[in-house]
Structure formats: structure tokens, C-alpha cells
Design an enzyme around this catalytic site. Structure first.
Site, PDB file in Angstrom:
ATOM      1  CG  ASP A  86      -3.184   1.229   2.375  1.00 15.72           C
ATOM      2  OD1 ASP A  86      -3.473   0.893   3.541  1.00 15.72           O
ATOM      3  OD2 ASP A  86      -2.604   2.298   2.082  1.00 15.72           O
TER       4      ASP A  86
HETATM    5  N1  URA Z   1       1.814   2.899   3.885  1.00 19.35           N
HETATM    6  C1  URA Z   1       0.677   3.133   3.188  1.00 19.35           C
HETATM    7  O1  URA Z   1       0.261   4.263   3.012  1.00 19.35           O
HETATM    8  N2  URA Z   1       0.021   2.079   2.690  1.00 19.35           N
HETATM    9  C2  URA Z   1       0.447   0.796   2.830  1.00 19.35           C
HETATM   10  O2  URA Z   1      -0.210  -0.126   2.331  1.00 19.35           O
HETATM   11  C3  URA Z   1       1.626   0.582   3.547  1.00 19.35           C
HETATM   12  C4  URA Z   1       2.297   1.642   4.070  1.00 19.35           C
END
Ligand code: URA
Length: 241
Positions: free
Chosen positions: A103
Site C-alpha cells: 500500500d
Molecule cells: N497488507 C496490507 O494491508 N497492506 C500492505 O501493503 C501489505 C499487506
């Protein structure tokens, strides 16, 4: 592959510069001058030379980045900066892409490569390559959460997650944990904690299969993987928690 791409990837300048170089007649394949940048050559079968020096060609690039917060895990975006935008031009020439997504607000280990086969292997749901995250979670994380994650929790879309290993480093009003999962659903770690009524406030990926985040890499820095690390990734075993 096209001679202009091969030369650009081998450090002989941008495609435009390589075009100029080709025009001067110093590039040869098996001794024959190539001037047309569109000419297809096979570096495994032909000897490519520039000024009579043999070109040491390599097809793939493998990078380990400590992704900083604020960048998209994408190759390009009209509005926002991506992890590819911060690569050195000589690395970007290989047209690499991130293996899976973190993310925008997640930090940590991100593999960036142009090896589609390896990427596919690492992301394949059949392989169950483990990924370990460090997170800060608002609320007291409990033994009950460990048990829930071990059994699998139901996400907001009804999906039951595979067994995951939760380690509590510190249970407090903002807890510190490590979580290992073997799948990669959208926002998976955040949604798993939502499933047990808690909110991830900071997330960082520490490892993917055998590869650990390098302590020497500051967020935004990256390095090439060694041949041994690439080999270990290729052999990353099917793994069940
Ligand atoms: N899980 C999440 O919620 N975000 C990420 O970036 C990776 C795994």
C-alpha cells in the site's frame, strides 16, 4: 531482441544515444555492422561488439527496495510518484516492475524485477510464499487474536484467510506485532486486524520467502540482489504455517 534495447540495457546510453552510436557503424553482430536500431539480435547466439569490445549483455535485473511511505507500487501513474520513478535511469532502462503491491502508506521490502517468471512464481497462490510484516496496531493485541489468526479470520468480503502466524512483541494501547501470511489479498494485513476489531496504524514488510529487508537500506534506497539471493528466491518452497 532489438539491438537498441540490448545496448541501452547494457549501459551504452539512452535509446536515442544508442541510435546515434549505431549510425556511426561501430556496432557489429558476428562481425557484421548493424546500423538499424530495429534490427533483432540474439545475444545468446551472436557476438555483439561495440568498437570491437564484446558487449556483456544481461537480460534481467533484480532489485531489493526498502519502499518508503508515499509511493505507489506501480510502474507508472499520471498523478502520483511510483517506486519505479525513484530508480536510477540505468536501472529503469530494464523496464522492471514491482513484485506484488505494498500500500502507499506501507514501507519495507519490495522486490523489483523484469523477470516475469520469477514474479509469477513468488505471487502464485499455489506457492504460499510467506511474507512477514511488522505492524503497530491500535488496541491491545491478545492471545485470542493469535488463535484467531492461526485458524483464519473472515475478511469484510467473506473470505476466510489461510492460517497466519501472529507474534506479539508488545501488547499496549498501540501494540507492536509481527505477522506472517502466505497469501496476498488486497490490504490483507489491515483487513485481518479489522476482522478482530483493531486498526493497523503502521505497516512494514520485513521479509518475502527467504529474503529479508536489508538493515542498511533506508526507506527509498535499494540495491541489486546477489546471484545467490536470486537463486534462493527461485527455490522458495511451498510453505504452510
Ligand atoms: N497488507 C496490507 O494491508 N497492506 C500492505 O501493503 C501489505 C499487506
Amino acid at each position: 531482441m532489438r539491438i537498441d534495447k540490448l545496448l541501452a540495457n547494457s549501459g551504452y546510453g539512452s535509446r536515442k544515444e544508442v541510435k546515434q552510436l549505431l549510425k556511426t557503424g561501430v556496432v557489429k553482430a558476428d562481425g557484421n555492422v548493424i546500423k538499424d536500431p530495429k534490427t533483432h539480435v540474439d545475444p545468446d547466439q551472436q557476438e555483439i561488439t561495440v568498437h570491437e569490445a564484446v558487449v556483456d549483455y544481461r537480460e534481467f535485473i533484480y532489485l531489493l527496495m526498502n519502499k518508503p511511505q508515499g509511493l505507489l507500487s506501480a510502474t507508472e501513474d499520471d498523478l502520483q510518484e511510483t517506486v519505479i520513478d525513484i530508480l536510477q535511469p540505468e536501472d529503469a532502462l530494464f523496464e522492471p516492475f514491482p513484485v506484488g503491491r505494498l500500500d502507499k502508506d506501507t514501507e519495507g521490502l519490495l522486490i523489483i524485477t523484469n523477470d516475469g517468471q520469477l514474479s509469477h512464481q513468488l505471487l502464485s497462490p499455489k506457492k504460499h510464499v510467506p511474507k512477514t510484516y511488522f505492524a503497530e496496531v491500535s488496541g491491545f493485541v491478545t492471545e485470542e487474536d493469535i488463535e484467531s489468526f492461526k485458524l483464519g479470520v473472515t475478511l469484510d468480503d467473506g473470505y476466510l484467510t489461510k492460517p497466519a502466524k501472529l507474534v506479539i512483541l508488545e501488547s499496549a494501547s498501540v501494540s507492536k506485532i509481527e505477522l506472517t501470511i502466505t497469501e496476498g489479498k488486497f490490504h490483507q494485513v489491515k483487513r485481518m486486524f479489522e476482522a478482530v476489531g483493531k486498526k493497523v496504524v503502521y505497516l512494514k514488510r520485513l521479509s518475502m520467502g527467504p529474503l529479508q529487508l536489508d538493515a542498511d537500506l533506508e526507506p527509498g534506497e535499494y540495491r541489486e540482489l546477489t546471484d545467490e539471493e536470486v537463486e534462493e528466491l527461485r527455490n522458495a518452497k511451498v510453505f504452510d504455517l
